[in-house]
Scaffold this active site. Structure first.
Site, PDB file in Angstrom:
ATOM      1  N   GLU A   1      -8.104  -3.675  -2.932  1.00  0.00           N
ATOM      2  CA  GLU A   1      -8.401  -3.006  -1.577  1.00  0.00           C
ATOM      3  C   GLU A   1      -8.007  -1.284  -2.060  1.00  0.00           C
ATOM      4  O   GLU A   1      -7.384  -0.786  -0.937  1.00  0.00           O
ATOM      5  CB  GLU A   1      -7.364  -3.623  -0.566  1.00  0.00           C
ATOM      6  CG  GLU A   1      -7.723  -5.162  -0.306  1.00  0.00           C
ATOM      7  CD  GLU A   1      -6.844  -5.682   0.894  1.00  0.00           C
ATOM      8  OE1 GLU A   1      -5.736  -5.005   1.282  1.00  0.00           O
ATOM      9  OE2 GLU A   1      -7.494  -6.549   1.413  1.00  0.00           O
TER      10      GLU A   1
ATOM     11  N   GLU B   1       0.096 -12.414  10.783  1.00  0.00           N
ATOM     12  CA  GLU B   1      -1.230 -11.530  10.790  1.00  0.00           C
ATOM     13  C   GLU B   1      -2.315 -12.342  11.113  1.00  0.00           C
ATOM     14  O   GLU B   1      -3.174 -11.719  11.890  1.00  0.00           O
ATOM     15  CB  GLU B   1      -1.304 -11.123   9.214  1.00  0.00           C
ATOM     16  CG  GLU B   1      -2.713 -10.344   9.365  1.00  0.00           C
ATOM     17  CD  GLU B   1      -3.127  -9.704   7.808  1.00  0.00           C
ATOM     18  OE1 GLU B   1      -2.194  -9.872   7.115  1.00  0.00           O
ATOM     19  OE2 GLU B   1      -4.305  -9.121   7.842  1.00  0.00           O
TER      20      GLU B   1
ATOM     21  N   ASP C   1      -6.334 -15.278   1.752  1.00  0.00           N
ATOM     22  CA  ASP C   1      -5.529 -14.238   2.386  1.00  0.00           C
ATOM     23  C   ASP C   1      -4.845 -14.743   3.574  1.00  0.00           C
ATOM     24  O   ASP C   1      -5.168 -14.694   4.754  1.00  0.00           O
ATOM     25  CB  ASP C   1      -6.326 -13.138   2.905  1.00  0.00           C
ATOM     26  CG  ASP C   1      -5.440 -11.927   3.240  1.00  0.00           C
ATOM     27  OD1 ASP C   1      -4.434 -11.951   2.807  1.00  0.00           O
ATOM     28  OD2 ASP C   1      -6.055 -11.073   3.953  1.00  0.00           O
TER      29      ASP C   1
ATOM     30  N   ASN D   1       1.004  -1.164  -0.176  1.00  0.00           N
ATOM     31  CA  ASN D   1      -0.010   0.001   0.084  1.00  0.00           C
ATOM     32  C   ASN D   1       0.804   1.224  -0.140  1.00  0.00           C
ATOM     33  O   ASN D   1       1.353   1.616   1.024  1.00  0.00           O
ATOM     34  CB  ASN D   1      -0.958  -0.115   1.213  1.00  0.00           C
ATOM     35  CG  ASN D   1      -1.825  -1.105   1.230  1.00  0.00           C
ATOM     36  OD1 ASN D   1      -2.274  -1.502   0.134  1.00  0.00           O
ATOM     37  ND2 ASN D   1      -2.110  -1.736   2.419  1.00  0.00           N
TER      38      ASN D   1
ATOM     39  N   LYS E   1       0.895  -3.462  -6.128  1.00  0.00           N
ATOM     40  CA  LYS E   1      -0.551  -3.828  -5.461  1.00  0.00           C
ATOM     41  C   LYS E   1      -1.271  -2.828  -6.435  1.00  0.00           C
ATOM     42  O   LYS E   1      -1.285  -1.578  -5.758  1.00  0.00           O
ATOM     43  CB  LYS E   1      -0.557  -3.661  -4.288  1.00  0.00           C
ATOM     44  CG  LYS E   1      -1.923  -3.824  -3.612  1.00  0.00           C
ATOM     45  CD  LYS E   1      -1.959  -3.942  -2.136  1.00  0.00           C
ATOM     46  CE  LYS E   1      -3.475  -4.019  -1.459  1.00  0.00           C
ATOM     47  NZ  LYS E   1      -3.602  -4.174  -0.192  1.00  0.00           N
TER      48      LYS E   1
END
Ligand code: GCW
Length: 669
Positions: A268, A369, A341, A187, A264
């Site tokens: 998202e 995560e 994911d 991101n 990316k």
């Protein structure tokens, strides 16, 4: 001057003594213990590092480092090496300096493992030429999904001030064969490509270079708009292409061996070529053209999904498979190991067996995560090996891992999380290594070679990922995490107005009939994305491996499992087993006290305590919630719940990435 030098050496020795076992030395603990001779007349920064590693750490026969040529060495490629006992000496040979450095670390590893080094005849060559860490580090010092403090990169201080950790980081990577690092979050802030930031990146690249570690950057596809003030980022627009070409030229003028970009796009909320009705291939190829003259690559991520009617597990395939064959040869499509994911268990992403004319790389997640952050002991090699049981290593061109390091003293938060960084490197070098072999290497170097420690702890490590699956999401359940933080359970979670595919009931589909997502031909038919032979196996309730049962099927509560138990009973026993396994780990760790320094003993014990608590929390939350649908009793020999569902439903963890969940934040029994 001399005095100052002497003082700093003394000081350095004394710090090492005091903080010897704070975990900061990772698996590289052979400090200043060597007494060896190194024969190597050549000089370069890389060779000097190799020589000093041997001089500091090696206690055996004299070692010579030799740059070699000839058929044998050519066949080992640019990074391979040999290590051989010749007469009373040890010769490390390679065509390259970095090959000699890798050979050096290999030799030291053998010594630390107390292996027999009297008759060495070793030939090594990495399976992949690209073995890359992906940092999800933001420019403000935070790390997305990072659980070991803030970013190692002190952007504010760079380029002037250089943390000693930059070199230690490069050394740790070189010691396990990792040869690339993407410094910033996928991101991506466009700012990373600004002239100021590139100066900072250059400094890091210069420090990493002698260790064979190349720098890559994540780029924001709309950078030409944000930084270049263009009105569009359309990949077919000549000004956009020109902007990227100029930017790439600027990067290479600072960093001549720059690796390339990770992207990316249209995922998202990130910008991408689809914003202009262009395909992922068109977007990737435009960047690839700009990088090609310099030998750079594009790693283009296939992590895409949107709130559509399609099963989320099918979406990456639907979007990328039709593009097979359209990517330029310096583009590698980077695909997460599973179709959703990074869940504790997923089947492999069917893209891997359906893109026959595209270079592909797998993206594993080293940072935990979805596996208990840095609170839970979860050794991930078994998960990655499971992937390679389905996907042929040689069908891939490279391996990427989302890093788990931060600026905490022991780098990874949990001392055992270091093993995942280590295992990623070792598997990227040689995916045929077993989880046990890697655990054995890591334990011996990181703690002690004493078999009373290594034996039991190797078992704990190798059982640990399955334990997490058992107490979080057994039998193919997935994504029933609490909203946002992905730490605790929230199978009941509903957020008004939220996308359904961000909510657990979308994934578990519990109802009065049964549990699980029907992806068979009677449901979303995601099974059809797999090769026929597997499609048939996954599609049928009778042949579907039980670890994937609720991933592919909606199964009646009273369905008979292979064990003869009903689905409901099997579910209860699986959660119970997870809890029991963690209790077992705690018991083993208690017995390890004599073999471990106090600091790391206490750190691990404290985290196991939290893990134990969390395992019960998960078991109670999931079983009590699913019981509302099954309306069946818990088997008598399953541990009684200690919580009430109503209380668990109220739990909201006040955590961000930077606060580790501690026991007082967690629910009270
Ligand atoms: O797993 C999800 C994470 C996001 C991450 C995203 C991705 C970097 O929750 O934090 O964003 O995947 O892989 O792009």
């Amino acid at each position: 001057m001399v005095r100052q030098l002497l003082v700093s050496i003394l000081f350095c020795g004394c710090t090492l003594g005091m903080s010897a076992e704070d975990g900061s030395r990772l698996w590289l603990r052979q400090v200043n213990s060597g007494n060896a001779t190194v024969n190597c007349l050549l000089h370069s920064r890389t060779l000097d590092i190799a020589k000093s590693e041997i001089a500091k750490g090696w206690k055996g026969a004299p070692v010579s480092l030799q740059l070699c040529n000839g058929a044998e060495y050519e066949s080992l490629g640019g990074e391979g090496y040999t290590i051989r006992s010749v007469g009373g000496n040890i010769e490390i040979g390679s065509v390259s300096e970095v090959g000699l450095l890798y050979g050096t670390y290999h030799l030291l590893r053998l010594q630390e493992m107390k292996a027999d080094v009297s008759k060495l005849d070793i030939k090594e060559k990495p399976a992949y030429s690209l073995r890359i860490l992906n940092h999800w580090d933001n420019l403000d010092g935070t790390i997305e999904r990072g659980y070991a403090g803030h970013s190692l990169w002190k952007w504010e201080d760079l380029p002037a001030t250089i943390s000693p950790r930059y070199e230690e980081y490069a050394r740790a990577n070189a010691s396990v064969g990792i040869n690339g690092t993407v410094l910033n979050n996928v991101n991506a802030s466009p700012e990373i490509l600004s002239a100021d930031y590139l100066q900072k990146v250059k400094v890091l690249a210069d420090i990493f270079r002698p260790y064979g570690l190349k720098v890559y950057l994540s780029v924001n596809f709309a950078s030409p708009m944000a930084l270049g003030k263009l009105a569009t980022a359309d990949p077919l627009n000549p000004d956009v292409m020109g902007w990227w070409q100029k930017k790439v030229k600027e990067i290479y003028s600072l960093i001549p061996d720059f690796g390339g970009f990770l992207v990316k796009a249209n995922s998202e909320g990130q910008p991408g070529p689809c914003d202009y009705k262009r395909t992922h291939a068109q977007g990737a190829n435009m960047l690839a053209e700009a990088l090609k003259p310099y030998g750079g690559i594009v790693m283009w991520r296939a992590f895409v999904y949107s709130p559509s009617d399609h099963d989320r597990a099918k979406q990456a395939y639907l979007e990328f498979q039709p593009l097979d064959g359209q990517f330029l040869d310096n583009v590698i499509v980077q695909i997460k190991n599973g179709p959703i994911d990074f869940q504790p268990r997923e089947p492999y992403s069917p893209l891997f067996t359906s893109m026959k004319h595209t270079s592909m790389m797998v993206e594993f997640q080293i940072t935990q995560e979805y596996l208990g952050h840095s609170n839970h002991l979860a050794y991930l090699a078994p998960m990655w090996k499971e992937f390679f049981g389905y996907v042929q290593p040689n069908s891939l061109r490279a391996m990427a891992g989302v890093a788990n390091v931060g600026d905490e003293v022991n780098w990874c938060g949990h001392d055992f999380a270091q093993s995942n960084w280590y295992a990623f490197g070792r598997l990227a070098w040689n995916p045929a290594l077993t989880s046990e072999e890697i655990a054995d290497e890591w334990l011996k170097q990181t703690f002690t070679t004493d078999s009373r420690f290594v034996g039991p702890m190797e078992q704990v490590m190798c059982d640990s990922r399955e334990a997490v699956v058992d107490y979080m999401m057994p039998l193919g359940l997935h994504h029933i995490f609490a909203w946002g933080h992905h730490y605790g359970p929230e199978p009941w979670c509903s957020v008004p107005g939220a996308r359904p595919d961000w909510l657990p009931p979308y994934y578990h589909q519990a109802d009065k009939v049964g549990l699980g997502f029907d992806r068979s031909h009677t449901g979303s038919n995601a099974v059809a994305q797999y090769p026929d032979s597997l499609n048939r196996i996954f599609d049928s309730l009778d042949t579907c491996p039980e670890e994937f049962l609720l991933w592919f099927h909606h199964v009646p509560w009273k369905y008979r499992m292979k064990s003869g138990k009903t689905l409901w009973e099997e579910l209860c026993y699986s959660y119970d087993e997870g809890v029991k396994k963690v209790r077992g780990f705690q018991n083993v760790w208690e017995k390890m006290k004599p073999y471990v320094d106090e600091e790391r003993y206490g750190n691990v014990a404290g985290r196991l305590d939290i893990q134990m608590h969390d395992a019960i929390w998960w078991k109670d939350a999931c079983l009590l919630y699913f019981q509302k649908f099954s309306k069946m009793k818990l088997p008598a020999d399953v541990e009684k719940p200690v919580y009430k569902l109503k209380e668990l439903e109220k739990v909201k963890l006040p955590i961000s990435n930077f606060e580790r969940p501690t026991k007082d934040m967690l629910p009270n029994p």
